[in-house]
Design an enzyme around this catalytic site. Structure first.
Site, PDB file in Angstrom:
ATOM      1  N   ASP A 101      41.013  19.907  17.518  1.00  0.00           N
ATOM      2  CA  ASP A 101      39.622  19.605  17.181  1.00  0.00           C
ATOM      3  C   ASP A 101      39.065  18.839  18.371  1.00  0.00           C
ATOM      4  OD1 ASP A 101      37.242  18.496  16.330  1.00  0.00           O
ATOM      5  OD2 ASP A 101      38.012  17.837  14.383  1.00  0.00           O
ATOM      6  N   ASP A 102      38.306  19.569  19.188  1.00  0.00           N
ATOM      7  CA  ASP A 102      37.768  18.977  20.418  1.00  0.00           C
ATOM      8  C   ASP A 102      36.287  18.667  20.193  1.00  0.00           C
ATOM      9  OD1 ASP A 102      37.559  18.220  23.113  1.00  0.00           O
ATOM     10  OD2 ASP A 102      36.997  20.239  23.708  1.00  0.00           O
ATOM     11  N   ILE A 156      44.935  18.375  26.701  1.00  0.00           N
ATOM     12  CA  ILE A 156      46.250  18.566  26.090  1.00  0.00           C
ATOM     13  C   ILE A 156      46.877  19.843  26.640  1.00  0.00           C
ATOM     14  CG2 ILE A 156      47.509  18.762  23.913  1.00  0.00           C
ATOM     15  CD1 ILE A 156      44.844  17.657  22.579  1.00  0.00           C
ATOM     16  N   TYR A 158      49.615  22.566  26.112  1.00  0.00           N
ATOM     17  CA  TYR A 158      50.470  23.123  25.070  1.00  0.00           C
ATOM     18  C   TYR A 158      51.600  23.943  25.677  1.00  0.00           C
ATOM     19  CZ  TYR A 158      47.053  21.461  21.764  1.00  0.00           C
ATOM     20  OH  TYR A 158      46.245  20.635  21.023  1.00  0.00           O
TER      21      TYR A 158
HETATM   22  P1  G4P Z   1      36.809  22.933  18.317  1.00  0.00           P
HETATM   23  O1  G4P Z   1      35.696  23.396  17.424  1.00  0.00           O
HETATM   24  O2  G4P Z   1      38.144  23.292  17.737  1.00  0.00           O
HETATM   25  O3  G4P Z   1      36.696  21.501  18.706  1.00  0.00           O
HETATM   26  O4  G4P Z   1      36.811  23.813  19.601  1.00  0.00           O
HETATM   27  P2  G4P Z   1      35.897  23.854  20.891  1.00  0.00           P
HETATM   28  O5  G4P Z   1      34.846  24.881  20.649  1.00  0.00           O
HETATM   29  O6  G4P Z   1      35.476  22.490  21.311  1.00  0.00           O
HETATM   30  O7  G4P Z   1      36.990  24.350  21.906  1.00  0.00           O
HETATM   31  C1  G4P Z   1      36.790  25.357  22.812  1.00  0.00           C
HETATM   32  C2  G4P Z   1      38.089  25.850  23.404  1.00  0.00           C
HETATM   33  O8  G4P Z   1      38.705  24.837  24.193  1.00  0.00           O
HETATM   34  C3  G4P Z   1      39.126  26.275  22.372  1.00  0.00           C
HETATM   35  O9  G4P Z   1      39.835  27.376  22.903  1.00  0.00           O
HETATM   36  C4  G4P Z   1      40.092  25.094  22.350  1.00  0.00           C
HETATM   37  O10 G4P Z   1      41.356  25.534  21.941  1.00  0.00           O
HETATM   38  C5  G4P Z   1      40.061  24.689  23.813  1.00  0.00           C
HETATM   39  N1  G4P Z   1      40.470  23.296  24.045  1.00  0.00           N
HETATM   40  C6  G4P Z   1      39.740  22.190  23.801  1.00  0.00           C
HETATM   41  N2  G4P Z   1      40.416  21.093  24.185  1.00  0.00           N
HETATM   42  C7  G4P Z   1      41.602  21.513  24.669  1.00  0.00           C
HETATM   43  C8  G4P Z   1      42.729  20.821  25.239  1.00  0.00           C
HETATM   44  O11 G4P Z   1      42.783  19.598  25.359  1.00  0.00           O
HETATM   45  N3  G4P Z   1      43.765  21.592  25.656  1.00  0.00           N
HETATM   46  C9  G4P Z   1      43.755  22.960  25.558  1.00  0.00           C
HETATM   47  N4  G4P Z   1      44.839  23.608  25.994  1.00  0.00           N
HETATM   48  N5  G4P Z   1      42.707  23.643  25.025  1.00  0.00           N
HETATM   49  C10 G4P Z   1      41.638  22.918  24.597  1.00  0.00           C
HETATM   50  P3  G4P Z   1      39.397  28.839  22.594  1.00  0.00           P
HETATM   51  O12 G4P Z   1      38.155  29.172  23.314  1.00  0.00           O
HETATM   52  O13 G4P Z   1      39.400  28.997  21.125  1.00  0.00           O
HETATM   53  O14 G4P Z   1      40.551  29.653  23.211  1.00  0.00           O
HETATM   54  P4  G4P Z   1      42.111  29.703  22.817  1.00  0.00           P
HETATM   55  O15 G4P Z   1      42.783  28.907  23.876  1.00  0.00           O
HETATM   56  O16 G4P Z   1      42.297  29.106  21.458  1.00  0.00           O
HETATM   57  O17 G4P Z   1      42.401  31.133  22.854  1.00  0.00           O
END
Ligand code: G4P
Ligand code: MG
Length: 174
Positions: A101-102, A156, A158
């Site tokens: 949850d970013d 973060i 992973y």
């Molecule tokens: P939220 O509602 O869950 O807070 O998501 P948000 O739209 O802010 O996040 C956008 C993308 O950034 C998401 O990936 C999320 O997984 C990734 N993200 C945010 N913070 C971090 C972090 O600290 N580390 C990593 N590794 N990823 C982060 P996405 O566009 O859904 O792509 P995917 O990686 O899940 O495929």
């Protein structure tokens, strides 16, 4: 001088343990989901590990909030969605699963989309919640919000993104 953003590394074992703890929280809350919805791609592995403890089926959705140049779009967009969503979700208790949850924007979007299909109840489980001001909000209809760990606003790393998993393990210990 530009400062590198702080990074926090987790091993697969760290993640597994955090999810086991979170499954314990979910059970003791009394919330008994009938199915999980994993937000891809970050929510896939957490949902699969959670299944070891909760033993519920997993449906997946793909949401993208960033374009090919890594800039946020106006709003998150579906890149893949559950077939026959209405039949699968209507009247069911759902647990929405993601890794982090970013900004909360993707979570809010996904919760609002799922709520359109009249689930009986909906709850959220995220591995990591970043302590920061959120741009999205959790809708009132959401029964529970579970998180494994609360972290500062750092980047973060992973294990599933690691090129060298032994190096990832080493960094996760330091
Ligand atoms: P939220 O509602 O869950 O807070 O998501 P948000 O739209 O802010 O996040 C956008 C993308 O950034 C998401 O990936 C999320 O997984 C990734 N993200 C945010 N913070 C971090 C972090 O600290 N580390 C990593 N590794 N990823 C982060 P996405 O566009 O859904 O792509 P995917 O990686 O899940 O495929
Ligand atoms: Mg994600």
């Amino acid at each position: 001088m530009s400062e590198e953003p702080k990074k926090i590394y987790f091993s697969y074992n760290d993640i597994h343990q955090t999810i086991k703890d979170m499954a314990g929280q979910i059970k003791s809350s009394g919330y008994d989901p009938q199915l999980m919805v994993a937000i891809g791609t970050g929510g896939f592995i957490p949902a699969r590990i959670l299944k070891t403890f909760l033993d519920k089926p997993i449906f997946t959705v793909g949401i993208s909030y960033y374009d090919s140049e890594n800039n946020p779009k106006d709003s998150p967009q579906k890149i893949q969605w559950i077939d026959e969503v209405e039949k699968k979700l209507q009247g069911k208790r759902i647990l929405l699963v993601d890794e982090v949850d970013d900004s909360r924007v993707t979570l809010e979007y996904c919760l609002r989309e799922l709520l359109k299909h009249q689930p009986a109840e909906i709850a959220v489980a995220v591995l990591h919640n970043k302590r920061k001001e959120k741009r999205g909000e959790i809708p009132r209809e959401v029964e529970h919000y579970f998180y494994g760990l609360e972290l500062e606003d750092a980047w973060i790393c992973y294990p599933w993104d690691a090129d060298d998993i032994l190096e990832q393990d080493r960094l996760s210990r330091s």
